[in-house]
Design a protein around this motif. Sequence first.
Motif, mmCIF file in Angstrom:
data_model
loop_
_atom_site.group_PDB
_atom_site.id
_atom_site.type_symbol
_atom_site.label_atom_id
_atom_site.label_comp_id
_atom_site.label_asym_id
_atom_site.label_seq_id
_atom_site.Cartn_x
_atom_site.Cartn_y
_atom_site.Cartn_z
ATOM 1 N N THR A 1 -1.466 -10.011 -5.313
ATOM 2 C CA THR A 1 -2.504 -10.141 -4.294
ATOM 3 C C THR A 1 -2.241 -9.152 -3.171
ATOM 4 O O THR A 1 -1.102 -8.883 -2.821
ATOM 5 C CB THR A 1 -2.529 -11.562 -3.701
ATOM 6 O OG1 THR A 1 -1.262 -11.848 -3.123
ATOM 7 C CG2 THR A 1 -2.833 -12.592 -4.752
ATOM 8 N N THR B 1 -3.265 -8.695 0.821
ATOM 9 C CA THR B 1 -3.902 -9.329 1.972
ATOM 10 C C THR B 1 -3.903 -8.330 3.122
ATOM 11 O O THR B 1 -3.410 -8.609 4.200
ATOM 12 C CB THR B 1 -3.178 -10.629 2.362
ATOM 13 O OG1 THR B 1 -1.798 -10.355 2.548
ATOM 14 C CG2 THR B 1 -3.328 -11.670 1.293
ATOM 15 N N ASP C 1 -6.368 -7.330 4.796
ATOM 16 C CA ASP C 1 -7.185 -7.862 5.883
ATOM 17 C C ASP C 1 -7.278 -9.368 5.752
ATOM 18 O O ASP C 1 -7.359 -9.897 4.655
ATOM 19 C CB ASP C 1 -8.602 -7.288 5.848
ATOM 20 C CG ASP C 1 -8.758 -6.160 6.845
ATOM 21 O OD1 ASP C 1 -7.929 -6.071 7.771
ATOM 22 O OD2 ASP C 1 -9.704 -5.376 6.694
ATOM 23 N N GLU C 2 -7.282 -10.036 6.893
ATOM 24 C CA GLU C 2 -7.435 -11.483 6.891
ATOM 25 C C GLU C 2 -8.777 -11.845 6.254
ATOM 26 O O GLU C 2 -9.690 -11.059 6.253
ATOM 27 C CB GLU C 2 -7.396 -11.995 8.336
ATOM 28 C CG GLU C 2 -8.349 -11.256 9.249
ATOM 29 C CD GLU C 2 -7.965 -11.382 10.724
ATOM 30 O OE1 GLU C 2 -7.971 -12.494 11.215
ATOM 31 O OE2 GLU C 2 -7.659 -10.340 11.338
ATOM 32 N N VAL D 1 -8.862 -11.645 0.260
ATOM 33 C CA VAL D 1 -7.771 -11.460 -0.683
ATOM 34 C C VAL D 1 -8.252 -10.575 -1.819
ATOM 35 O O VAL D 1 -9.313 -10.807 -2.390
ATOM 36 C CB VAL D 1 -7.275 -12.812 -1.232
ATOM 37 C CG1 VAL D 1 -6.123 -12.603 -2.208
ATOM 38 C CG2 VAL D 1 -6.841 -13.718 -0.092
ATOM 39 N N HIS E 1 5.332 -4.380 0.863
ATOM 40 C CA HIS E 1 3.941 -3.928 0.893
ATOM 41 C C HIS E 1 3.716 -3.012 2.088
ATOM 42 O O HIS E 1 4.112 -3.356 3.197
ATOM 43 C CB HIS E 1 2.975 -5.108 1.021
ATOM 44 C CG HIS E 1 2.818 -5.868 -0.246
ATOM 45 N ND1 HIS E 1 1.719 -5.725 -1.063
ATOM 46 C CD2 HIS E 1 3.618 -6.763 -0.844
ATOM 47 C CE1 HIS E 1 1.857 -6.512 -2.110
ATOM 48 N NE2 HIS E 1 2.999 -7.156 -2.003
ATOM 49 N N ILE E 2 3.063 -1.896 1.851
ATOM 50 C CA ILE E 2 2.709 -1.010 2.951
ATOM 51 C C ILE E 2 1.194 -0.876 2.997
ATOM 52 O O ILE E 2 0.563 -0.510 2.006
ATOM 53 C CB ILE E 2 3.366 0.375 2.799
ATOM 54 C CG1 ILE E 2 4.897 0.209 2.783
ATOM 55 C CG2 ILE E 2 2.924 1.303 3.930
ATOM 56 C CD1 ILE E 2 5.664 1.496 2.735
ATOM 57 N N TYR E 3 0.640 -1.258 4.145
ATOM 58 C CA TYR E 3 -0.810 -1.229 4.317
ATOM 59 C C TYR E 3 -1.183 -0.240 5.411
ATOM 60 O O TYR E 3 -0.706 -0.334 6.536
ATOM 61 C CB TYR E 3 -1.329 -2.612 4.721
ATOM 62 C CG TYR E 3 -1.152 -3.672 3.659
ATOM 63 C CD1 TYR E 3 -1.512 -3.418 2.338
ATOM 64 C CD2 TYR E 3 -0.643 -4.924 3.975
ATOM 65 C CE1 TYR E 3 -1.367 -4.395 1.362
ATOM 66 C CE2 TYR E 3 -0.487 -5.913 3.007
ATOM 67 C CZ TYR E 3 -0.852 -5.641 1.705
ATOM 68 O OH TYR E 3 -0.705 -6.607 0.739
#
Lengths: 143, 143
Positions: free
Chosen positions: A77, A79, A81-82, A85, A129-131
């Motif tokens: 998954t 996430t 952005d809030e 999903v 995780h890198i966003y």
Amino acid sequence: MENSETIDIKSIQEFLIEKGINPSFQRLKIYEYLKKADFHPTVDNIYNELIKIIPTISKTTIYNTLKLFVEKGIAQTLTIDENEVRYDCNTEPHAHFKCIKCGRVYDVMLSNVDFNYDYVDGHKVLDCHIYLRGVCKNCLNKG
Amino acid sequence: MENSETIDIKSIQEFLIEKGINPSFQRLKIYEYLKKADFHPTVDNIYNELIKIIPTISKTTIYNTLKLFVEKGIAQTLTIDENEVRYDCNTEPHAHFKCIKCGRVYDVMLSNVDFNYDYVDGHKVLDCHIYLRGVCKNCLNKG
DNA sequence: GTATCTGCAAAACATTTGCAATTCT
DNA sequence: AGAATTGCAAATGTTTTGCAGATAC
């Protein structure tokens, strides 16, 4: 399964069996769509696409199946952005970039970033995780 | 406001005014709690703490206030896990580590990671989040 | 006295659960 | 037939919205 151009139902079927997943029609189609939709679809995206092929499919089945895929380690998954999903079945280490204009989520490869931290500040790291967020090249070109 | 030991209501008040935010009692207390709760509280955490001090406070006010703080750039949301939005008012570049055992979220400093990417794959980057998951040093010590 | 801020209650959403019907072998 | 899978309908939980009362300047 390595190359997106070589996806066919038969190889997905073998892949799911190999991972201990009974390859029902719904599961095959969900995995197939995940593999080919490179924008990292939401449950809604998947539902709206598959209802065209399987008119009786329910969101419950999509939720159940994605949960199973995550448990079996063949999807993860996002996430970024809030309240949104997304699902990804790319198992190579990579970062994700979300465009604040068009909403698309791209895979990006970052050089000199370690996705396999062992310990940080004494904490044992299992997952990274890198966003990134910004304006994608498509939207930049449009002005 | 730079040092967590020097937080007092008066300096928070000045800080909010400087940022264009009318410093109501509720807003002051929410910001104060955000500053001192280093585990990155959820809306529920904030509500359950502040109801002790302000028995009439509502979750609506917490939601409204946090939204305002994010708009004014003095707080940011963390969505390290789905179904759990957390808030952070640390404005220095840092990564977040969530313990899968105790659920705590820690700030961590990563060396040789660039949080100020300019362009990646032709996309303009405005924002960067790094999320790590694993077992924290506290939980490691407990076995 | 007018703007803003607060907080209740209801609405809107996404996700989960219970269970009965369906499918597969 | 028996076990797994599917999908409807209801429940749950979080966040948003509408609005009326309270508060501040």
